[in-house]
Design an enzyme around this catalytic site. Structure first.
Site, short mmCIF file in Angstrom:
data_model
loop_
_atom_site.label_atom_id
_atom_site.label_comp_id
_atom_site.label_asym_id
_atom_site.label_seq_id
_atom_site.Cartn_x
_atom_site.Cartn_y
_atom_site.Cartn_z
CG HIS A 153 -7.89 69.21 24.75
ND1 HIS A 153 -7.09 68.86 24.20
CD2 HIS A 153 -9.33 68.21 24.72
CE1 HIS A 153 -7.13 67.32 24.53
NE2 HIS A 153 -8.92 67.00 25.59
CG ASN A 154 -3.71 68.83 22.58
OD1 ASN A 154 -4.84 68.31 22.58
ND2 ASN A 154 -2.66 67.89 22.44
CD GLU B 251 -3.45 66.05 26.56
OE1 GLU B 251 -4.46 66.14 25.72
OE2 GLU B 251 -2.44 65.83 25.62
CE LYS C 133 -6.64 66.95 20.79
NZ LYS C 133 -5.45 66.70 20.15
CB SER D 176 -9.40 64.96 22.17
OG SER D 176 -8.59 64.27 23.32
C1 6PG Z 1 -5.49 64.06 22.65
C2 6PG Z 1 -4.16 64.54 23.51
C3 6PG Z 1 -2.84 63.94 21.66
C4 6PG Z 1 -1.81 64.43 22.15
C5 6PG Z 1 -0.81 63.45 23.70
C6 6PG Z 1 0.60 64.42 23.02
O1 6PG Z 1 -6.37 65.07 23.09
O2 6PG Z 1 -5.98 62.52 22.68
O3 6PG Z 1 -4.16 65.35 23.72
O4 6PG Z 1 -3.70 64.51 20.54
O5 6PG Z 1 -1.19 64.02 21.39
O6 6PG Z 1 -1.15 64.40 24.77
O7 6PG Z 1 0.52 65.06 23.41
P1 6PG Z 1 2.55 66.04 24.23
O8 6PG Z 1 3.09 64.52 23.49
O9 6PG Z 1 3.18 66.87 23.36
O10 6PG Z 1 2.30 64.95 25.49
#
Ligand code: 6PG
Length: 474
Positions: A185-186, A189, A182, A128
């Site tokens: 994590h997302n 996010e 991960k 990430s």
């Molecule tokens: C990271 C992000 C990355 C992800 C984007 C896009 O941890 O660097 O999570 O891996 O590609 O956040 O996510 P979406 O296109 O689903 O918003």
């Protein structure tokens, strides 16, 4: 000279990861399906370290020292399988394939099992931090065997972000554990981003602040307990002016959020594991609602309040800060619950405190707050929820009047705040002495004889609803 590690797939993430390795003094073999990218990388950045360009998979594999460490940075799904199929026959027992893409952990489990039969370690690795993180220090979440981590960990730790010298990289657990973490994590996010978006919307509509003023509010928040990368970039985006119109950038962007799928996977997986992640689910659904242009167009004239304020007076921004902090605690509590449930289901033995530790820097959700989570798990590694940790319980306790007020204001003004509302409902559900689930059980027993348990006796019971309504034990 042989390369210590190789990267195949030189789109921006792969290219930056290779540069990061080279900059740290690790000779790195580089390969791409079309070799123009390989050439461009070496031409542009060749002076940053030792790159060994390879035109063919055979050349690439031959340039790696043994055991070979081969990092695959291609699109998740079929492209990853294709690359594995291409390289696996060229490898020997003990070699390692590292998948640094956003793979689904179930795919990682499948790939790991199949490569294990050939003696090759498959290391599904969450990375990430976006482009910038890949280059300057990402947060790295490797799964796979302990043997593979022994050979790979020092390299990955070397190129990861650091907090006071502690790398933002650790062995997460076997097979799919790294990609699972991960994924969550997302999901977190998504939730963080949705809560920030709702905060912005409320400050704009209910308090009548302009985007540039809201940017200032976020800047102030970023000096306190909410300090984080996402709050920081929110201020940047809100302060930005569109060159074409001279107005706020945020007003010229189409309000339909996209997603590549990791947030959705977090929710799908939570459903399978039976873990309530309403905050993450609402964040995914909020993006989904925004994208349904026809549905929104057809519904535009439905009656309701004007969605603008008046009601929100002085102190409203402070109240939103509290609602945001409390809701954020809920989002993380739900995400960590999912990590613990996944770990139990798949026997991964994931240390949640270690995950908070490696998320403190490098990744998209990096935040001061994560040190608190690390401390919470240090104080009680088996805590059933972060919400009962002394610090978080106190913070939410202090915030809750404001949190409720913000949800009330949003509701009264007709401003959608699904993230705040679901987080509060989760909090109130957990603290409830009784839930109406008792009625649900009664209904299930009524229409389907599904039985219920009693508060005063062990066993399962059924009431003869269609008969004389006596109760029978089953
Ligand atoms: C990271 C992000 C990355 C992800 C984007 C896009 O941890 O660097 O999570 O891996 O590609 O956040 O996510 P979406 O296109 O689903 O918003």
């Amino acid at each position: 000279e042989q390369a210590r590690i190789g990267v195949t797939g030189l789109a921006v993430m792969g290219r930056n990861l290779a540069r990061n390795l080279a900059r740290h003094g690790h000779p790195v073999a580089v390969h791409n399906r079309t070799s123009a990218r390989t050439k461009a990388l070496v031409e542009e950045f060749g002076d940053e370290g030792t790159f060994l360009p390879a035109e063919t998979p055979e050349q690439f594999v031959a340039s790696l020292e043994r055991p070979r460490r081969l990092v695959v940075m291609v699109k998740a799904g079929a492209p990853t399988d294709a690359v594995i199929e291409e390289f696996a026959p060229l490898l020997e027992p003990g070699d390692m394939i590292v998948d640094g893409g956003n793979a689904h952990f179930a795919d990682t489990r499948r790939r790991e099992a199949s490569l294990r039969e050939r003696g090759v370690h498959f290391v599904g690795t969450g990375i990430s931090g976006g482009e910038e993180g890949a280059l300057n220090g990402p947060s790295i979440m490797p799964g796979g065997s302990p043997e593979s981590y022994a050979a790979l960990g020092p390299l990955l730790e070397d190129i990861s972000a650091k907090v006071d010298g502690t790398p933002c990289c650790t062995h997460v657990g076997p097979d799919g554990a790294g990609h699972f973490v991960k994924m969550v994590h997302n999901g977190i996010e998504y939730s963080d981003m949705q809560l920030i978006a709702e905060s912005y919307d409320l400050l704009r509509r209910a308090a009548g602040l302009a985007p540039a003023e809201i940017a200032e509010v976020f800047r102030t928040w970023n000096t306190g307990r909410l300090e984080s990368y996402l709050i920081e970039i929110t201020a940047e985006v809100l302060a930005h002016t569109d060159a074409a119109t001279g107005g706020p950038f945020v007003d010229v962007v189409l309000d339909q959020a996209e997603q590549k799928g990791t947030g959705r996977w977090t929710v799908q997986t939570a459903l399978d594991l039976g873990v309530p992640v309403g905050g993450i689910a609402e964040a995914v659904f909020a993006r989904s609602v925004s994208g349904h242009a026809d549905l929104r167009e057809a519904s535009r004239n439905l009656p309701g309040p004007a969605r603008t304020g008046g009601g929100a007076g002085a102190g409203f921004a402070d109240a939103v800060e509290k609602a945001l902090y409390a809701s954020k605690i809920v989002a993380y509590a739900q995400g960590f619950h999912e990590i613990q449930a996944g770990s139990a289901e798949y026997g991964w033995n994931i240390d949640p405190g270690a995950m908070a530790t490696i998320w403190r820097d490098g990744c998209i959700i990096r935040a001061r707050f994560l040190d608190r989570i690390r401390a919470a798990y240090e104080a009680d590694p088996h805590t059933p929820t972060l919400l009962t940790d002394a610090h978080f319980a106190e913070a939410v306790g202090d915030a809750q009047d404001a949190w409720r007020e913000v949800v009330v204001t949003a509701t009264r003004l007709g401003i959608p705040a699904p993230g705040f509302a679901t987080a509060l409902a989760y909090y109130d559900s957990l603290r409830a002495d009784r839930l109406p689930a008792a009625l649900t059980q009664g209904q299930r027993d009524f229409f389907g004889a599904h039985t219920y348990r009693r508060v005063d006796r062990d066993g399962s019971f059924h009431t003869l609803w269609g008969g004389d309504r006596t109760e029978v034990g089953t």
